[in-house]
Design a protein around this motif. Structure first.
Motif, PDB file in Angstrom:
ATOM      1  N   HIS A 308       0.850  -1.192   0.000  1.00 44.27           N
ATOM      2  CA  HIS A 308       0.000   0.000   0.000  1.00 44.27           C
ATOM      3  C   HIS A 308       0.886   1.242   0.000  1.00 44.27           C
ATOM      4  O   HIS A 308       1.905   1.293   0.697  1.00 44.27           O
ATOM      5  N   GLY A 309       0.488   2.242  -0.783  1.00 44.59           N
ATOM      6  CA  GLY A 309       1.278   3.458  -0.871  1.00 44.59           C
ATOM      7  C   GLY A 309       1.437   4.174   0.462  1.00 44.59           C
ATOM      8  O   GLY A 309       2.461   4.792   0.720  1.00 44.59           O
ATOM      9  N   GLY A 310       0.414   4.086   1.305  1.00 41.10           N
ATOM     10  CA  GLY A 310       0.469   4.761   2.595  1.00 41.10           C
ATOM     11  C   GLY A 310       0.890   3.878   3.744  1.00 41.10           C
ATOM     12  O   GLY A 310       0.709   4.248   4.912  1.00 41.10           O
ATOM     13  N   ALA A 311       1.455   2.708   3.444  1.00 39.51           N
ATOM     14  CA  ALA A 311       1.841   1.762   4.498  1.00 39.51           C
ATOM     15  C   ALA A 311       2.887   2.365   5.424  1.00 39.51           C
ATOM     16  O   ALA A 311       3.725   3.174   5.008  1.00 39.51           O
ATOM     17  N   ASP A 312       2.843   1.947   6.697  1.00 42.18           N
ATOM     18  CA  ASP A 312       3.889   2.333   7.637  1.00 42.18           C
ATOM     19  C   ASP A 312       5.010   1.304   7.585  1.00 42.18           C
ATOM     20  O   ASP A 312       4.995   0.377   6.770  1.00 42.18           O
ATOM     21  N   ALA A 313       6.003   1.455   8.478  1.00 47.56           N
ATOM     22  CA  ALA A 313       7.162   0.561   8.459  1.00 47.56           C
ATOM     23  C   ALA A 313       6.759  -0.888   8.708  1.00 47.56           C
ATOM     24  O   ALA A 313       7.278  -1.810   8.068  1.00 47.56           O
ATOM     25  N   LYS A 314       5.828  -1.103   9.624  1.00 48.57           N
ATOM     26  CA  LYS A 314       5.374  -2.465   9.907  1.00 48.57           C
ATOM     27  C   LYS A 314       4.702  -3.078   8.681  1.00 48.57           C
ATOM     28  O   LYS A 314       4.930  -4.242   8.349  1.00 48.57           O
ATOM     29  N   GLY A 315       3.878  -2.281   8.000  1.00 43.49           N
ATOM     30  CA  GLY A 315       3.203  -2.765   6.813  1.00 43.49           C
ATOM     31  C   GLY A 315       4.187  -3.090   5.703  1.00 43.49           C
ATOM     32  O   GLY A 315       4.075  -4.131   5.045  1.00 43.49           O
ATOM     33  N   PHE A 316       5.172  -2.223   5.486  1.00 44.21           N
ATOM     34  CA  PHE A 316       6.157  -2.487   4.443  1.00 44.21           C
ATOM     35  C   PHE A 316       7.002  -3.699   4.818  1.00 44.21           C
ATOM     36  O   PHE A 316       7.367  -4.509   3.954  1.00 44.21           O
ATOM     37  N   GLY A 317       7.292  -3.846   6.106  1.00 48.84           N
ATOM     38  CA  GLY A 317       8.034  -5.022   6.559  1.00 48.84           C
ATOM     39  C   GLY A 317       7.283  -6.305   6.284  1.00 48.84           C
ATOM     40  O   GLY A 317       7.890  -7.334   5.960  1.00 48.84           O
ATOM     41  N   ASN A 318       5.954  -6.259   6.386  1.00 48.14           N
ATOM     42  CA  ASN A 318       5.164  -7.449   6.085  1.00 48.14           C
ATOM     43  C   ASN A 318       5.170  -7.753   4.589  1.00 48.14           C
ATOM     44  O   ASN A 318       5.189  -8.917   4.180  1.00 48.14           O
ATOM     45  N   ALA A 319       5.159  -6.716   3.755  1.00 50.49           N
ATOM     46  CA  ALA A 319       5.271  -6.926   2.313  1.00 50.49           C
ATOM     47  C   ALA A 319       6.611  -7.578   1.971  1.00 50.49           C
ATOM     48  O   ALA A 319       6.687  -8.449   1.103  1.00 50.49           O
ATOM     49  N   ILE A 320       7.663  -7.171   2.660  1.00 49.39           N
ATOM     50  CA  ILE A 320       8.974  -7.803   2.477  1.00 49.39           C
ATOM     51  C   ILE A 320       8.898  -9.278   2.872  1.00 49.39           C
ATOM     52  O   ILE A 320       9.442 -10.147   2.182  1.00 49.39           O
ATOM     53  N   ARG A 321       8.214  -9.574   3.983  1.00 51.76           N
ATOM     54  CA  ARG A 321       8.087 -10.971   4.435  1.00 51.76           C
ATOM     55  C   ARG A 321       7.453 -11.838   3.349  1.00 51.76           C
ATOM     56  O   ARG A 321       7.921 -12.945   3.057  1.00 51.76           O
ATOM     57  N   ILE A 322       6.389 -11.334   2.739  1.00 48.21           N
ATOM     58  CA  ILE A 322       5.716 -12.091   1.685  1.00 48.21           C
ATOM     59  C   ILE A 322       6.656 -12.298   0.496  1.00 48.21           C
ATOM     60  O   ILE A 322       6.728 -13.398  -0.077  1.00 48.21           O
ATOM     61  N   ALA A 323       7.414 -11.261   0.134  1.00 45.41           N
ATOM     62  CA  ALA A 323       8.356 -11.372  -0.977  1.00 45.41           C
ATOM     63  C   ALA A 323       9.429 -12.414  -0.685  1.00 45.41           C
ATOM     64  O   ALA A 323       9.792 -13.213  -1.559  1.00 45.41           O
ATOM     65  N   VAL A 324       9.940 -12.417   0.538  1.00 47.67           N
ATOM     66  CA  VAL A 324      10.982 -13.376   0.919  1.00 47.67           C
ATOM     67  C   VAL A 324      10.441 -14.801   0.866  1.00 47.67           C
ATOM     68  O   VAL A 324      11.078 -15.711   0.312  1.00 47.67           O
ATOM     69  N   GLU A 325       9.249 -15.015   1.431  1.00 53.85           N
ATOM     70  CA  GLU A 325       8.689 -16.367   1.466  1.00 53.85           C
ATOM     71  C   GLU A 325       8.361 -16.876   0.064  1.00 53.85           C
ATOM     72  O   GLU A 325       8.603 -18.044  -0.261  1.00 53.85           O
ATOM     73  N   LEU A 326       7.814 -15.993  -0.785  1.00 52.06           N
ATOM     74  CA  LEU A 326       7.547 -16.394  -2.166  1.00 52.06           C
ATOM     75  C   LEU A 326       8.847 -16.645  -2.930  1.00 52.06           C
ATOM     76  O   LEU A 326       8.964 -17.613  -3.689  1.00 52.06           O
ATOM     77  N   GLY A 327       9.817 -15.766  -2.728  1.00 54.02           N
ATOM     78  CA  GLY A 327      11.092 -15.902  -3.434  1.00 54.02           C
ATOM     79  C   GLY A 327      11.853 -17.156  -3.053  1.00 54.02           C
ATOM     80  O   GLY A 327      12.588 -17.713  -3.880  1.00 54.02           O
ATOM     81  N   ARG A 328      11.681 -17.613  -1.827  1.00 50.23           N
ATOM     82  CA  ARG A 328      12.380 -18.812  -1.359  1.00 50.23           C
ATOM     83  C   ARG A 328      11.587 -20.090  -1.643  1.00 50.23           C
ATOM     84  O   ARG A 328      12.114 -21.183  -1.457  1.00 50.23           O
ATOM     85  N   SER A 329      10.350 -19.944  -2.066  1.00 53.27           N
ATOM     86  CA  SER A 329       9.496 -21.112  -2.295  1.00 53.27           C
ATOM     87  C   SER A 329       9.637 -21.614  -3.725  1.00 53.27           C
ATOM     88  O   SER A 329      10.342 -21.023  -4.545  1.00 53.27           O
ATOM     89  N   ASP A 330       8.932 -22.695  -4.023  1.00 53.50           N
ATOM     90  CA  ASP A 330       8.891 -23.220  -5.387  1.00 53.50           C
ATOM     91  C   ASP A 330       7.641 -22.738  -6.115  1.00 53.50           C
ATOM     92  O   ASP A 330       7.155 -23.392  -7.032  1.00 53.50           O
ATOM     93  N   TYR A 331       7.152 -21.561  -5.718  1.00 50.97           N
ATOM     94  CA  TYR A 331       5.908 -21.029  -6.285  1.00 50.97           C
ATOM     95  C   TYR A 331       5.939 -20.989  -7.815  1.00 50.97           C
ATOM     96  O   TYR A 331       5.027 -21.493  -8.476  1.00 50.97           O
ATOM     97  N   LEU A 332       6.971 -20.384  -8.406  1.00 56.44           N
ATOM     98  CA  LEU A 332       7.016 -20.223  -9.855  1.00 56.44           C
ATOM     99  C   LEU A 332       7.079 -21.575 -10.568  1.00 56.44           C
ATOM    100  O   LEU A 332       6.436 -21.772 -11.605  1.00 56.44           O
ATOM    101  N   VAL A 333       7.835 -22.505 -10.009  1.00 50.51           N
ATOM    102  CA  VAL A 333       7.934 -23.847 -10.603  1.00 50.51           C
ATOM    103  C   VAL A 333       6.594 -24.555 -10.524  1.00 50.51           C
ATOM    104  O   VAL A 333       6.132 -25.168 -11.497  1.00 50.51           O
ATOM    105  N   LYS A 334       5.946 -24.445  -9.357  1.00 52.79           N
ATOM    106  CA  LYS A 334       4.661 -25.116  -9.162  1.00 52.79           C
ATOM    107  C   LYS A 334       3.603 -24.561 -10.108  1.00 52.79           C
ATOM    108  O   LYS A 334       2.820 -25.321 -10.698  1.00 52.79           O
ATOM    109  N   VAL A 335       3.566 -23.256 -10.283  1.00 49.81           N
ATOM    110  CA  VAL A 335       2.593 -22.637 -11.190  1.00 49.81           C
ATOM    111  C   VAL A 335       2.850 -23.073 -12.630  1.00 49.81           C
ATOM    112  O   VAL A 335       1.923 -23.400 -13.374  1.00 49.81           O
TER     113      VAL A 335
END
Length: 362
Positions: A308-335
């Protein structure tokens, strides 16, 4: 030990730029440890370094790629594609294209992010016109992935099936506890004959080919099933999904305002609120937008997460968490594997309708 990963960040995106992006890195490391995770920050080096000093982040954690060019929050996608090359947003996405970074996070212009991501990363399925945005929806049972919530206003049956594939892989990578995610299509009723032609056809494809696709499909679900957590993944077109999301956000704010008014209406109410404070805090954490911030753009040949454009630090940190978990997963291969199975399923002729033999009178 978790595998090392580099996350590319558009440090100039969003309403607050480096002040939230860099603080978001600190928040992610504080809450999730950050083992093996480094960050590639694109934007104005002077501004980024000032925030790094304030957050006590060093060069071994954050790599800076300077650029003075920024895509404005109100810039049209077509303009961003023509003039955006070399901007913090463009460079952040390009790092994923070149294989340097495992994922990119931006709080910037949604239309520009989607357009440039599609241009540089390309779509992973030929039928998808643009990426689908997935929302992580808090429910009574945990978190349900809902997609699309705004990118594709109209979706045909095959696209809805592709959303099911991508949503299932996303939920398994980010929210699942090891089980196979369950899937439903949002409709006006649970009966097979309900809804328009596209949702009925998508329902048929998933019912007949669900096991061949490796999906646990449960049929149609209704609007109230989302908050109940009836299924783990709810599939819909972007028009309906966006209305549902905005309605839920409005209802949540309405209930919060009513509770605040009731709990501050008098001395006895304030005393009761004090006694209920631990429970109220747990409820607040459950519906806190920061806790579920981060909507991946699914369907691309790369991991792109929109904050979200207006996210605070906690919100942006959670977006990073999702990126890390997706990036470390086999999501792209599975899809990719599931899309190949979908092609095989779609090439099969539809099952013939059951014929009812007429009884011969005796």
């Amino acid at each position: 030990m978790s595998s090392p990963i580099l996350i590319s960040l558009d440090a100039m995106g969003g309403d607050h730029g480096p002040s939230v992006v860099v603080a978001g890195v600190r928040d992610y490391r504080k809450r999730h440890g950050g083992e093996g995770v480094r960050f590639l920050l694109h934007g104005d080096e002077t501004a980024i370094r000032a925030e790094m000093a304030r957050c006590a982040l060093t060069d071994d954690i954050c790599i800076i790629r300077h650029t003075g060019k920024v895509v404005a929050m109100d810039e049209k996608p077509a303009q961003a594609m023509r003039r955006g090359k070399g901007s913090s947003l463009w460079n952040a996405i390009e790092a994923v294209k070149l294989g340097e970074a495992g994922a990119i996070v931006s709080a910037g212009n949604t239309g520009a992010l989607m357009a440039i991501s599609k241009l540089l990363l390309r779509m992973s399925a030929h039928g998808l016109e643009r990426p689908a945005i997935v929302a992580s929806w808090p429910t009574l049972r945990g978190v349900t992935a809902v997609l699309d919530v705004g990118a594709n206003v109209e979706s045909d049956a095959e696209q809805l099936v592709e959303f099911a594939i991508m949503g299932e892989a996303f939920h398994a990578a980010v929210h699942s506890n090891g089980g196979r995610p369950t899937i439903g299509i949002l409709n006006v009723g649970s009966e097979d004959m309900k809804g328009h032609e596209e949702v009925r056809e998508a329902n048929r494809i998933l019912r007949e080919g669900g096991e061949g696709l490796g999906l646990d499909y449960r049929g149609f679900v209704e609007g109230d099933d989302i908050a109940k957590g009836t299924v783990d993944v709810v599939v819909t077109d972007g028009f309906t999904g966006n209305i549902a999301l905005k309605t839920a956000e409005g209802v949540a704010r309405f209930i919060s305002a009513l509770m605040k008014e009731a709990l501050t209406s008098g001395v006895m109410a304030q005393a009761g609120a004090l006694l209920a404070l631990p429970a109220l805090r747990r409820m607040r954490q459950k519906i806190d937008p920061s806790a579920i911030n981060g909507g991946p753009l699914l369907g691309l040949n790369g991991i792109v997460v929109k904050s979200h454009g207006g996210a605070d630090a906690k919100g942006f940190g959670n977006a990073i968490r999702i990126a890390v978990e997706l990036g470390r997963s086999d999501y792209l291969v599975k899809v990719s594997e599931s899309f190949n199975r979908l092609t095989a399923v779609m090439e099969q002729p539809p099952a013939p309708a059951a014929e009812h033999a007429m009884e011969t009178p005796q």
